[in-house]
Write an enzyme that holds these catalytic residues in place. Structure first.
Site, PDB file in Angstrom:
ATOM      1  CB  THR A  65      -0.917   0.021   1.236  1.00 50.66           C
ATOM      2  OG1 THR A  65      -1.473   1.330   1.396  1.00 50.66           O
ATOM      3  CG2 THR A  65      -0.162  -0.347   2.512  1.00 50.66           C
TER       4      THR A  65
ATOM      5  CE1 TYR B  87      -3.243  -3.513   5.269  1.00 52.42           C
ATOM      6  CE2 TYR B  87      -3.405  -1.138   5.026  1.00 52.42           C
ATOM      7  CZ  TYR B  87      -3.307  -2.390   4.462  1.00 52.42           C
ATOM      8  OH  TYR B  87      -3.261  -2.530   3.100  1.00 52.42           O
TER       9      TYR B  87
END
Length: 384
Positions: free
Chosen positions: A144, A181
């Site tokens: 990400t 995360y």
């Protein structure tokens, strides 16, 4: 090629598997269905109803004539991972199978620990299976752009050349992630780069931006092939969530002043990026990084686009930001690698946004309104 898609039941894993199968690859999917269990935990569900993975696989066989082996198991179970890799003998493994939501990882200690354990340990098991069974397997890991944070310099494609005290070196770009995360994804990246360096693995790390849209060329062929569309404040991505709020007559919930800028891409470009990465593998010993976006928008700009496009009144509400992030920041992400491999982007347009409105209208009865507003606050170690 033989391609194993881990997390093949997910929002992006399932359409990626279909896209690769449709392009002539032999594809298998694996999942432990944890994403569906998160819905049960949060009292939520996909806005668009989705079939069980076994039904989806059977429907794809019916529509395309192509088999898609299905493996059910957990990546933190090393025996399962080794058995699956030995049995399917993939040329490439695409790794989507991680807890993917920053808010979910910030709920409390249990969710932070679960996210890190599930993501980091599962990824390590996949790495060891590749290294011990067949080091020629190309690992394509979905990362990400949130790994980088929002530095006050251009974000290079994974690597940066630096000069310090008269000496130069090429190093991984420094990262400042914004949630547990995102931290798990940074750990994955560092572990995989280490595996490439010491074992000669071949790996591509795709640092993906915010994905929007719900349909691909393959998923529209049969209602049973639909992928999920999340609307809630935990798993719903920003443009999808704003479109759903507009159709429901709810204010668009912008966090803070909306100056946070994010890289974005269409779901159709996501699946094509994965095809390009698979068909053009990294070299042995190479840790290759692509920044997987097509354009960048601030959250406020996304809200204004949805407001301008929707055929009716839309209110934009500016809420106290529950996240820990800069309200305004420099943001310039280099992303030439996938374009050089042949990606032809679908840029965000009124037509794309308009195409989402009827999908939402047809399924709006499935929305739990209590899940639309954020309840998870970064500054609190324990959220109710």
């Amino acid at each position: 090629m033989r391609v194993l898609v881990l997390g093949g039941d997910g929002y992006l894993g399932w359409p990626t598997a279909l896209h690769l199968s449709d392009r002539g690859h032999e594809v298998a999917v694996a999942d432990n269905f944890a994403r569906r269990k998160y819905d049960e935990e949060l009292g939520s569900q996909s806005l668009v109803a989705i079939e069980d993975l076994s039904v989806r696989v059977a429907a794809w066989k019916e529509v395309s004539g192509k088999d898609m082996p299905l493996y059910e198991g957990d990546l933190v179970d090393a025996d399962f991972v080794y058995q699956m890799v030995r049995e399917f003998q993939p040329d490439s493994i695409i790794h989507f199978a991680e807890q993917r939501a920053a808010p979910y990882s910030m709920i409390d200690r249990e969710h932070a620990v679960y996210t890190q354990y599930n993501n980091v340990v599962g990824n390590l098991n996949v790495m060891y299976a590749i290294a011990e069974i067949n080091p020629d397997i190309h690992l394509v890991k979905l990362g990400t752009l949130g790994e980088y944070g929002t530095p006050n310099i251009d974000i290079e494609e994974g690597w940066i050349e630096i000069e310090h005290n008269g000496r130069k070196d090429r190093m991984l770009f420094p990262k400042k992630p914004g949630s547990f995360y995102h931290l798990s994804k940074v750990h994955d990246s560092h572990n995989i780069e280490f595996g490439c360096r010491i074992w000669g693995m071949r790996a591509t790390d795709l640092n993906q931006g915010v994905v929007y849209g719900q349909q691909t060329e393959q998923t529209v062929r049969d209602p049973r092939l639909a992928t999920r569309l999340d609307y809630d404040a935990v798993f719903g991505t920003v443009l999808n969530r704003f479109v759903i709020q507009a159709v429901l007559g709810q204010p668009l919930s912008v966090y803070g002043k909306g100056g946070q800028t994010r890289g974005m891409l269409d779901i159709r470009d996501t699946v094509e990026c994965l095809r390009l990465a698979v068909e053009n593998p990294a070299d042995r010993g190479e840790f290759r990084v692509f920044n997987q976006i097509t354009e960048s928008y601030s959250v406020k700009q996304v809200a204004e686009l949805v407001s301008e496009t929707f055929p009716g009144p839309v209110q934009i509400d500016y809420l106290d930001n529950p996240r820990w992030e800069l309200a305004e920041h420099y943001y310039n992400v280099k992303h030439s690698g996938l374009l050089e491999l042949g990606l032809q982007p679908h840029l965000l347009s009124d037509t794309l946004i308009e195409s989402l409105f009827p999908i939402v209208e047809e399924n709006k009865h499935r929305v739990n309104m209590e899940n639309m507003l954020p309840k998870v606050k970064w500054a609190s170690p324990k959220n109710s």
